[in-house]
Scaffold this active site. Structure first.
Site, PDB file in Angstrom:
ATOM      1  N   VAL A  77       3.576   2.013  -6.381  1.00  0.00           N
ATOM      2  CA  VAL A  77       2.699   1.770  -5.224  1.00  0.00           C
ATOM      3  C   VAL A  77       2.808   0.357  -4.916  1.00  0.00           C
ATOM      4  O   VAL A  77       2.480  -0.521  -5.736  1.00  0.00           O
ATOM      5  CB  VAL A  77       1.156   2.202  -5.594  1.00  0.00           C
ATOM      6  CG1 VAL A  77       0.453   1.571  -4.510  1.00  0.00           C
ATOM      7  CG2 VAL A  77       1.022   3.694  -5.589  1.00  0.00           C
ATOM      8  N   PRO A  78       3.430  -0.051  -3.811  1.00  0.00           N
ATOM      9  CA  PRO A  78       3.937  -1.434  -3.658  1.00  0.00           C
ATOM     10  C   PRO A  78       2.778  -2.520  -3.130  1.00  0.00           C
ATOM     11  O   PRO A  78       2.759  -2.832  -1.913  1.00  0.00           O
ATOM     12  CB  PRO A  78       5.112  -1.243  -2.343  1.00  0.00           C
ATOM     13  CG  PRO A  78       4.566   0.055  -1.589  1.00  0.00           C
ATOM     14  CD  PRO A  78       3.746   0.866  -2.537  1.00  0.00           C
ATOM     15  N   CYS A  79       1.931  -2.663  -3.934  1.00  0.00           N
ATOM     16  CA  CYS A  79       0.732  -3.700  -3.778  1.00  0.00           C
ATOM     17  C   CYS A  79       1.553  -4.908  -3.612  1.00  0.00           C
ATOM     18  O   CYS A  79       0.832  -5.827  -2.766  1.00  0.00           O
ATOM     19  CB  CYS A  79      -0.142  -3.499  -5.026  1.00  0.00           C
ATOM     20  SG  CYS A  79       0.433  -3.965  -6.747  1.00  0.00           S
ATOM     21  N   HIS A  80       2.559  -5.131  -3.870  1.00  0.00           N
ATOM     22  CA  HIS A  80       3.205  -6.587  -3.712  1.00  0.00           C
ATOM     23  C   HIS A  80       3.557  -6.704  -2.203  1.00  0.00           C
ATOM     24  O   HIS A  80       3.846  -7.695  -1.729  1.00  0.00           O
ATOM     25  CB  HIS A  80       4.470  -6.664  -4.811  1.00  0.00           C
ATOM     26  CG  HIS A  80       5.503  -5.495  -4.257  1.00  0.00           C
ATOM     27  ND1 HIS A  80       5.538  -4.293  -4.974  1.00  0.00           N
ATOM     28  CD2 HIS A  80       6.499  -5.770  -3.516  1.00  0.00           C
ATOM     29  CE1 HIS A  80       6.591  -3.799  -4.329  1.00  0.00           C
ATOM     30  NE2 HIS A  80       7.127  -4.271  -3.641  1.00  0.00           N
ATOM     31  N   ARG A  81       3.283  -5.599  -1.465  1.00  0.00           N
ATOM     32  CA  ARG A  81       3.834  -5.941  -0.069  1.00  0.00           C
ATOM     33  C   ARG A  81       2.609  -6.147   0.569  1.00  0.00           C
ATOM     34  O   ARG A  81       2.595  -6.069   1.937  1.00  0.00           O
ATOM     35  CB  ARG A  81       4.457  -4.468   0.499  1.00  0.00           C
ATOM     36  CG  ARG A  81       5.993  -4.442  -0.243  1.00  0.00           C
ATOM     37  CD  ARG A  81       6.475  -3.136   0.426  1.00  0.00           C
ATOM     38  NE  ARG A  81       7.559  -2.772  -0.497  1.00  0.00           N
ATOM     39  CZ  ARG A  81       8.073  -1.559  -0.677  1.00  0.00           C
ATOM     40  NH1 ARG A  81       7.475  -0.472   0.052  1.00  0.00           N
ATOM     41  NH2 ARG A  81       9.096  -1.389  -1.519  1.00  0.00           N
TER      42      ARG A  81
END
Lengths: 266, 230
Positions: free
Chosen positions: A167-171
């Site tokens: 889950v790309p929370c870094h985006r």
């Protein structure tokens, strides 16, 4: 040679004697399949080695730790289930995670997100929609899930993402365009992951610092989030930037239907 | 036969106690499946593994069947109404799941290879803790008996074998065995009787034992010759 004659009682006793203890993998394996315990193994990520935990319901946890023991301890404290090391990540799961990290959004990975609020899950599912190599502000997630005022809560939910990278929370970045916090190791780690996706984070932060929050094209009169793939196709001589959506709108620009830029309260 | 009576009594005490625990466990499962399921795993994994091992004769298959049986039980209970879970008779119910999975696995194996090549993979699985009352020789003897009995079980017809394994290895009552296998009690009694008789024959006349090892096969071939000489 055992030439014994067994009477009924003797034979029955000998049959009872055929009971054996199950190997430990039987019971633990059943608990894992039922989602009541987990296994874990190391995986390679753009941030180096991390650990992934999974059970019969899906991937339950991804995190960095000094070693397996430290990972186990954190998992037990946070999730409250038993966990044991596996020899390796099951091949299909390993390939799926690698492919997802490399930007393939089609590959399906089951996630075990039990025990989290519907709000948190909604935030994480929305983050999954952000394409590889692009970023959106926290306020974008808040607006998209119908809670435009819950910007802070979105940040908290992303900080609690149990399966970063998948889950790309870094985006998701700060609403002023600055890079923001990251649970897998702070802003530097976040820059490294975004760079691994081909995003020039220095450019991103310079644009933010210059107040260029939105990018438009003077040929289409469409305005985008700066990292939207449509915005990045605009050639320099046609690129215009706006400090706000209101400014873009009064200049006659309409929001992009792909990245759906939103006005951000302060 | 005071000794036998005492032994039978203590066995039935143990059985009654485990049935009581099962009733309590079923109620706990109905109330909170996730919390109570590990207790079920602890209480039943050894018997499910034993049932699968004695039906199939292969440790890896038995591990998979036992684990799968536990998981299927979990999923089934998740789909049941609470009252239905609370009313489950866990011992026969879990046994029936393991028996069905073992049967499917054996049929798949038979589909894969022609039946005449289907020498059961004999894996009797004994690393039992040493019996403290007996010396090393008795222990070796006992292990040999267990191995031979396990092999003899695998040579019974499947229907007779499941009846014997549930009734006498696992220790279900005739009624529970009938329930687990979906057969009338009379059929179970007949099958158990037949199974015990066949096992006893195997043990009383070693020469009639089917050849299972090269050495024994040779012995079996040599036996008529020896008889002739005599």
């Amino acid at each position: 040679m055992t030439t014994m004659t067994l009477g009924d009682a003797g034979l029955e006793a000998a049959l009872r004697d055929l009971r054996v203890a199950a190997p430990p993998a039987v019971g633990f394996g059943a608990l894992v399949d039922a989602g009541l315990a987990d296994r874990y193994a190391p995986i390679e990520t753009p941030l180096g080695q991390a650990f992934v935990a999974w059970n019969g319901r899906g991937v339950s946890w991804i995190g960095r730790a000094d070693d397996g023991a430290a990972f186990e301890a954190r998992f037990r404290a946070d999730v409250g289930r038993d966990i044991a090391a596996a020899d390796e990540v099951p091949e299909r799961l390993g390939r799926a995670i690698g492919s997802r990290i490399a930007g393939n959004r089609r590959v399906r990975i089951k996630l075990d997100l039990r025990g989290h609020t519907t709000f948190e899950v909604a935030v994480w599912m929305k983050a999954l929609e952000i394409p590889h190599g692009e970023v959106r502000p926290y306020g974008w997630i808040a607006a998209e899930i119908g809670k435009p005022k819950a910007v802070r809560a979105v940040g908290t939910a992303l900080a609690h993402n149990p399966v970063p990278l998948v889950v790309p929370c870094h985006r998701v970045v700060r609403s002023d365009g600055m890079i923001g916090q990251y649970s897998m190791g702070g802003p530097d780690a976040k820059r490294r992951v975004l760079s691994s996706e081909g995003l020039d984070t220095r450019w991103l932060e310079e644009e933010a610092a210059a107040g260029h929050r939105f990018t438009g094209s003077d040929t289409t009169h469409i305005v985008c989030n700066p990292t939207c793939r449509d915005a990045r196709r605009v050639t320099p001589q046609h690129r215009v930037t706006f400090p706000s959506l209101v400014a873009a709108s009064s200049a006659g620009y309409r929001p992009c239907l792909h990245c759906r830029p939103v006005s951000l309260a302060a | 036969m005071a000794g036998t009576t005492a032994a039978t009594d203590s066995l039935s005490v143990v059985l009654n106690r485990s049935m009581d625990t099962d009733v309590a466990l079923a109620k706990r499962l109905a109330k909170d499946l996730d919390a109570a399921f590990p207790v079920l795993v602890d209480a039943h994994q050894d018997r499910l593994y034993t049932i699968a091992l004695r039906l199939l004769g292969d440790r890896r298959d038995a591990e998979e069947v036992a684990q799968d049986a536990l998981v299927r039980a979990f999923r089934a209970m998740r789909g049941y109404q609470r009252e239905r879970v609370a009313a489950l008779r866990l011992r026969p119910w879990l046994a029936s799941i393991a028996v069905n999975l073992a049967r499917n696995r054996r049929r798949r194996a038979e589909d894969r290879q022609p039946p005449n090549q289907l020498e059961p993979m004999l894996d009797t699985g004994f690393d039992l803790p040493a019996d403290l009352r007996s010396g090393p020789e008795r222990r070796a003897d006992r292990r040999e008996t267990q191995r031979e009995l396990a092999e003899a079980l695998l040579r019974l017809t499947p229907a007779v074998r499941t009846a014997i394994v549930l009734r006498h290895v696992d220790g279900l009552s005739v009624a529970e065995t009938a329930e687990a296998l979906g057969r009338p009690e009379g059929t179970i009694k007949a099958q158990v009787h037949r199974g015990l008789r066949e096992l006893r024959i195997t043990f009383e006349t070693p020469a009639l034992r089917p050849p299972t090892t090269p050495a024994r096969a040779r012995a079996a071939r040599l036996l008529p010759a020896l008889e002739a000489i005599r």
